[in-house]
Design a protein around this motif. Structure first.
Motif, short mmCIF file in Angstrom:
data_model
loop_
_atom_site.label_atom_id
_atom_site.label_comp_id
_atom_site.label_asym_id
_atom_site.label_seq_id
_atom_site.Cartn_x
_atom_site.Cartn_y
_atom_site.Cartn_z
N PRO A 195 0.81 -1.23 0.00
CA PRO A 195 0.00 0.00 0.00
C PRO A 195 0.85 1.27 0.00
N VAL A 196 1.98 1.27 0.71
CA VAL A 196 2.84 2.45 0.79
C VAL A 196 3.43 2.76 -0.59
N LEU A 197 3.90 1.74 -1.29
CA LEU A 197 4.46 1.94 -2.62
C LEU A 197 3.41 2.46 -3.59
N ILE A 198 2.21 1.90 -3.51
CA ILE A 198 1.13 2.34 -4.41
C ILE A 198 0.75 3.78 -4.11
N ARG A 199 0.64 4.12 -2.83
CA ARG A 199 0.31 5.51 -2.46
C ARG A 199 1.35 6.49 -3.00
N ASP A 200 2.64 6.18 -2.81
CA ASP A 200 3.70 7.07 -3.27
C ASP A 200 3.66 7.25 -4.79
N TYR A 201 3.37 6.16 -5.50
CA TYR A 201 3.32 6.23 -6.97
C TYR A 201 2.13 7.08 -7.42
N LEU A 202 0.99 6.89 -6.78
CA LEU A 202 -0.19 7.66 -7.15
C LEU A 202 -0.01 9.14 -6.83
N LEU A 203 0.64 9.45 -5.72
CA LEU A 203 0.90 10.85 -5.39
C LEU A 203 1.77 11.53 -6.43
N LYS A 204 2.68 10.79 -7.00
CA LYS A 204 3.61 11.38 -7.95
C LYS A 204 3.06 11.43 -9.37
N TYR A 205 2.28 10.41 -9.76
CA TYR A 205 1.91 10.29 -11.17
C TYR A 205 0.41 10.36 -11.45
N SER A 206 -0.41 10.64 -10.44
CA SER A 206 -1.84 10.68 -10.72
C SER A 206 -2.48 11.96 -10.19
N ASP A 207 -3.55 12.37 -10.84
CA ASP A 207 -4.42 13.44 -10.38
C ASP A 207 -5.76 13.24 -11.08
N SER A 208 -6.69 14.17 -10.94
CA SER A 208 -8.04 13.96 -11.50
C SER A 208 -8.05 13.85 -13.02
N ASP A 209 -6.99 14.34 -13.67
CA ASP A 209 -6.90 14.25 -15.13
C ASP A 209 -5.94 13.17 -15.61
N HIS A 210 -5.24 12.53 -14.69
CA HIS A 210 -4.25 11.51 -15.05
C HIS A 210 -4.39 10.33 -14.09
N ALA A 211 -4.97 9.26 -14.56
CA ALA A 211 -5.16 8.05 -13.75
C ALA A 211 -4.08 7.03 -14.06
N VAL A 212 -3.85 6.14 -13.12
CA VAL A 212 -2.85 5.08 -13.27
C VAL A 212 -3.59 3.75 -13.39
N THR A 259 -4.13 -0.45 -13.65
CA THR A 259 -3.65 -1.60 -12.88
C THR A 259 -2.39 -2.20 -13.50
N PRO A 260 -2.31 -2.39 -14.83
CA PRO A 260 -1.06 -2.88 -15.44
C PRO A 260 0.13 -1.97 -15.16
N GLU A 261 -0.11 -0.67 -15.15
CA GLU A 261 0.98 0.27 -14.87
C GLU A 261 1.46 0.12 -13.43
N LEU A 262 0.54 -0.05 -12.50
CA LEU A 262 0.93 -0.29 -11.11
C LEU A 262 1.68 -1.61 -10.96
N LYS A 263 1.21 -2.61 -11.68
CA LYS A 263 1.85 -3.93 -11.61
C LYS A 263 3.29 -3.85 -12.10
N ALA A 264 3.51 -3.11 -13.21
CA ALA A 264 4.86 -2.96 -13.76
C ALA A 264 5.77 -2.20 -12.79
N TYR A 265 5.21 -1.17 -12.16
CA TYR A 265 5.98 -0.39 -11.19
C TYR A 265 6.38 -1.25 -9.99
N LEU A 266 5.45 -2.04 -9.47
CA LEU A 266 5.72 -2.87 -8.30
C LEU A 266 6.74 -3.97 -8.60
N SER A 267 6.75 -4.40 -9.83
CA SER A 267 7.71 -5.46 -10.20
C SER A 267 9.14 -4.97 -10.09
N ASP A 268 9.36 -3.65 -10.24
CA ASP A 268 10.70 -3.09 -10.09
C ASP A 268 11.22 -3.23 -8.67
#
Length: 325
Positions: A10-27, A29-38
Motif C-alpha cells: 500500500p505504501v508503494l502504491i500511495r507514493d506512486y499515485l501521489l507522484k503520477y496521478s491526479d483527477s486528469d491523469h489516472a494510473v 492496474t497494469p501500470e501499477l503492476k509494472a511499477y511494483l515489479s521493479d
C-alpha cells in the motif's frame, strides 16, 4: 504474499499515485503492476485491489475513474493546483522570507502535487525586496510555541547599515518581552509583544529578530484584542483611535470599503452621497488618503480634523497663489 509485503505494497502504491496521478491523469492496474515489479513484487490484480482498499480504510483518498480518456486510479492531493499556485505566490511575495527560504517553502508546496500539475504551474515572480534572514521560519516556530505556552522570549533586534551589516538596537541590549500574536502587514511579518516594563503592546518585525530563545517561565495573561490592535497599529493608521465621520460621493463606496473594511457604520445615504463613521487614528497618512478625494468627500467630524484640512488648504493656496502679470 508475505506479511512484510502486505505492509509495503500500500505504501508503494500511495507514493506512486501521489507522484503520477491526479483527477486528469489516472494510473492503470497494469501500470501499477509494472511499477511494483521493479521492487520485486509479483503483484496480481487482486493484491493491488486489496492494497488500495487498505489505503481507503486508513483515510487515503484514492479514487477510481472509468472514462474514455482516463481510466484507472488517482489520488487526491493535499492541495489542488490552484491552491498550490495561491500559496506559492503568497510565499514568493513575502518580503520577510529570504529567497532561499521562499524557494524551499515553495518547493514543498509544489511537491504535494502530481508531476503533471507541477508542470502546469506558471512561473511566479519573487518579491521586489527580500530579507537576508534565512532563519525566519525557525523564529516563527519559537514564537508560536511561546505564544501557546505564554512564555516570554529574549532576542536582539537589529537594523541594516548602509554596508548591509547588522546594527543591534539599544546598544545590543537583550529584549525581554511576551509574544501575543503574529501579524502580516504589507508583505512583512510582525510579532505583537507585551512589555511588562511599559505595560503596553508593540510590534517587531520578525525578520529583524536575532538570537531568540524561549524562557521557561509562564506569564499571566493581560487583556489583548488583536482586532483593535491591528486597527490602531497597522494599515497606515497608527495611533490613538478616534471616530471620523465623512460624507463621500457614492462612487467611492467600494474604495472606502477596501480601505477600512465592511464593518464601518453607514449612517446616511441619499441619491449622490453616503455618510460613514470610521473608527481609525487621525494621522498624516489618513489625511493624505482623504485629500486625494478632495472634491468627492467632506469631513463632518471631528472638528480637529476639519481644522487641519482647512490649514492645509490655506497653505496650499498661499504657496500656489497665481499672481498677475
Amino acid at each position: 504474499m508475505k506479511h512484510a509485503d502486505i505492509i509495503h505494497l500500500p505504501v508503494l502504491i500511495r507514493d506512486y499515485l501521489l507522484k503520477y496521478s491526479d483527477s486528469d491523469h489516472a494510473v492503470s492496474t497494469p501500470e501499477l503492476k509494472a511499477y511494483l515489479s521493479d521492487f520485486g513484487f509479483d503483484a496480481d490484480r487482486r493484491s493491488i485491489y486489496k492494497a488500495i482498499s487498505t489505503l481507503k480504510e486508513h483515510g487515503c483518498p484514492v479514487n477510481y475513474v472509468n472514462r474514455k480518456s482516463v481510466q484507472g486510479y488517482w489520488i487526491e492531493h493535499t492541495f489542488t493546483a490552484e491552491e498550490a499556485f495561491f500559496l506559492s505566490d503568497a510565499i514568493q511575495s513575502s518580503a520577510s522570507l529570504s529567497q532561499k527560504s521562499a524557494d524551499e517553502f515553495s518547493a514543498k508546496v509544489k511537491g504535494t502535487l502530481s508531476e503533471y500539475e507541477q508542470k502546469s504551474l506558471p512561473e511566479i515572480s519573487p518579491a521586489a525586496s527580500r530579507s537576508d534572514n534565512d532563519q525566519i521560519l525557525n523564529v516563527i516556530a519559537v514564537l508560536l510555541r511561546a505564544i501557546h505556552n505564554r512564555n516570554p522570549v529574549e532576542f536582539r533586534y537589529y537594523d541594516l547599515s548602509v554596508t548591509r551589516k547588522k546594527q543591534y538596537r539599544r546598544s545590543n541590549k537583550i529584549y525581554h518581552l511576551v509574544p501575543y500574536a503574529l501579524v502580516s502587514n504589507a508583505n512583512r511579518y510582525y510579532c505583537v509583544f507585551y512589555s511588562k516594563e511599559h505595560e503596553s503592546f508593540a510590534n517587531y518585525r520578525i525578520d529583524k529578530m536575532d538570537m531568540i530563545h524561549v524562557l521557561e517561565e509562564q506569564e499571566d495573561p493581560v487583556f489583548f484584542s488583536l482586532k483593535d490592535h491591528i486597527r490602531s497599529s497597522f494599515n497606515m493608521y497608527h495611533g490613538e483611535p478616534d471616530t471620523v465621520t465623512v460624507s463621500f460621493d457614492l462612487s467611492l463606496a467600494n474604495v472606502v470599503f477596501d480601505e477600512f473594511g465592511r464593518d464601518i457604520i453607514i449612517s446616511k445615504v441619499d441619491e449622490t452621497r453616503f455618510t460613514a463613521s470610521i473608527r481609525t487614528s487621525v494621522t498624516p497618512t489618513l489625511i493624505s488618503w482623504l485629500l486625494q478625494f478632495y472634491d468627492r468627500m467632506e469631513v463632518k467630524k471631528p472638528e480637529s480634523l476639519k481644522e487641519r484640512l482647512y490649514t492645509i488648504g490655506e497653505n496650499l493656496i498661499q504657496t500656489y497663489q497665481k499672481t498677475g502679470g
